[in-house]
Scaffold this active site. Structure first.
Site, mmCIF file in Angstrom:
data_model
loop_
_atom_site.group_PDB
_atom_site.id
_atom_site.type_symbol
_atom_site.label_atom_id
_atom_site.label_comp_id
_atom_site.label_asym_id
_atom_site.label_seq_id
_atom_site.Cartn_x
_atom_site.Cartn_y
_atom_site.Cartn_z
ATOM 1 N N TYR A 286 10.129 9.519 11.572
ATOM 2 C CA TYR A 286 9.450 8.278 11.941
ATOM 3 C C TYR A 286 8.574 7.789 10.797
ATOM 4 O O TYR A 286 7.715 8.522 10.288
ATOM 5 C CB TYR A 286 8.605 8.523 13.183
ATOM 6 N N TYR A 336 12.265 -2.069 12.169
ATOM 7 C CA TYR A 336 11.290 -1.305 12.947
ATOM 8 C C TYR A 336 11.431 -1.697 14.413
ATOM 9 O O TYR A 336 11.004 -2.774 14.824
ATOM 10 C CB TYR A 336 9.862 -1.557 12.465
#
Length: 383
Positions: A286, A336
């Site tokens: 992440y 994203y």
């Protein structure tokens, strides 16, 4: 009962990624889910389990009616924004392995590229941690992570060159991925070092993209996966992590703010796995901010405490390096969407269909947001 390889991801789907898509979030969600079901060769009416984020604006009722699901026997939502991505898959895996459902769909749809920012809503009461930080200028996640990053640099000597290594690895992979927003935009060290600050020490290229788009994946049992058209990607191990006395990204009053949720999740993840960090072929870590990657490298055991910055040196994160990461471009350079694209890219790697394929990849770690209560998956294509 164990989750180990009991279920598999057999379908993935996504919409295009862009700064401003015309369709609303519900329509994008439907398109991603239908694409994933088509990829799995499964009819919508067979779906009986759903999982998504508490921040997801499209609820189960809307999605079920629009796509045409059958009776739902399991549905869940996971909190903490990007920390929930891998947990959506974990919840479905548990439901299927325990007989609560047979076909599960996890998804995330958002219009962050053209929609409002959550922190701009001043009509709602601030959560307790934010009452102690936002009045003093920590308004955005970037401000909160900037403080954590500065502490990390001070404690362990990490530098902006280490953060650049992360940004560059993600951009290089995006330059191989036609679906990535940054596909045709290479990054150089000079561009990075001279870019504007977003929240010092985080510059423009240390921050993820603002994106419109949606993604989804489909899970079934190990037995059924054998009859699906694609190579099954098994959920080998799954974990969530929320350390004691944790307060999210503003965890500065904790005894050790640099030991974040990754450390909690990792202990559980590896305890239930048949392999170790040294056996991981590729990782999707992440990357809402570059500094989360070295913190995660340490938390998940790829290097020692304080060694995450140095780990990024000498092309370690590139294809052919010690641990290739974010091979679709990640949140920094592909899109994203609260980390869900990392799950789908992990599946592509283990199918052998990535645009930046790691040769003979058989194991993949996928992580959710570090700094917030988090989750992680170990995926494998080994039957």
């Amino acid at each position: 009962m164990t989750l180990k390889d009991a279920t598999a991801i057999v379908g993935i789907g996504r919409t295009p990624f862009a700064k401003n898509l015309a369709e609303d979030e519900r329509t994008l969600a439907c398109r991603a889910v239908l694409a994933a079901l088509d990829d799995a060769g499964i009819a919508p009416g067979e779906v009986d389990a759903l999982a998504s984020y508490t921040m997801e604006e499209t609820d189960e009722v809307e999605l079920a009616k629009a796509v045409g699901f059958g009776d739902l026997t399991f549905f869940s939502k996971v909190g903490y924004g990007g920390g929930g991505s891998c947990a959506t898959v974990a919840h479905l895996a548990a439901a299927i392995a325990s007989g609560q459902a047979s076909v599960g769909v996890a998804w995330r749809s958002r219009k962050r590229g053209s929609g409002p920012r959550p922190w701009t809503n001043t009509t709602v009461q601030l959560p307790t941690p934010a009452q102690w930080t936002r009045p003093f200028g920590l308004l955005r996640p970037a401000d909160e992570i900037a403080m954590l990053t500065r502490r990390y640099m001070h404690e362990y000597g990490a530098t902006r060159d280490h953060l650049f290594n992360v940004a560059l690895a993600c951009r290089n992979r995006a330059n191989q991925n036609p679906a990535a927003i940054m596909y045709d935009r290479p990054l150089t060290r000079e561009m990075y070092m001279t870019s504007r600050w977003i929240s010092e020490p985080l510059c423009l290229f240390d921050n993820c993209l603002e994106t419109d788009g949606a993604l989804a994946c489909v899970l079934v049992s190990r037995e059924r996966a054998r009859d699906c058209p694609n190579i099954p990607v098994y959920v080998h191990s799954a974990a969530q992590g929320l350390p004691a006395q944790h307060h999210g990204m503003v965890n500065y009053w904790n005894d050790d703010p640099l030991t974040g949720p990754a450390w909690s999740a990792a202990r559980h993840l590896w305890k239930h796995a048949d392999f170790t960090p040294q056996d991981v072929d590729v990782a999707q870590i992440y990357d809402a901010f570059t500094s989360l990657v070295p913190l995660s490298l340490e938390g998940y055991g790829f290097c020692g405490r304080g060694e995450g910055g140095a780990f990024t040196e000498q092309g370690a994160l590139e294809i052919g390096g010690r641990l290739p990461i974010n091979t679709g471009g990640g949140g920094l350079s592909e899109a994203y969407v609260h980390g869900f694209n990392l799950i789908d890219e992990g599946v592509r790697q283990l199918r052998g269909t990535s645009t930046a394929q790691v040769p003979d990849a058989a194991t993949c770690l996928v992580t959710a947001g570090e700094g917030v209560p988090t989750s992680a998956l170990l995926l494998t294509n080994r039957s």
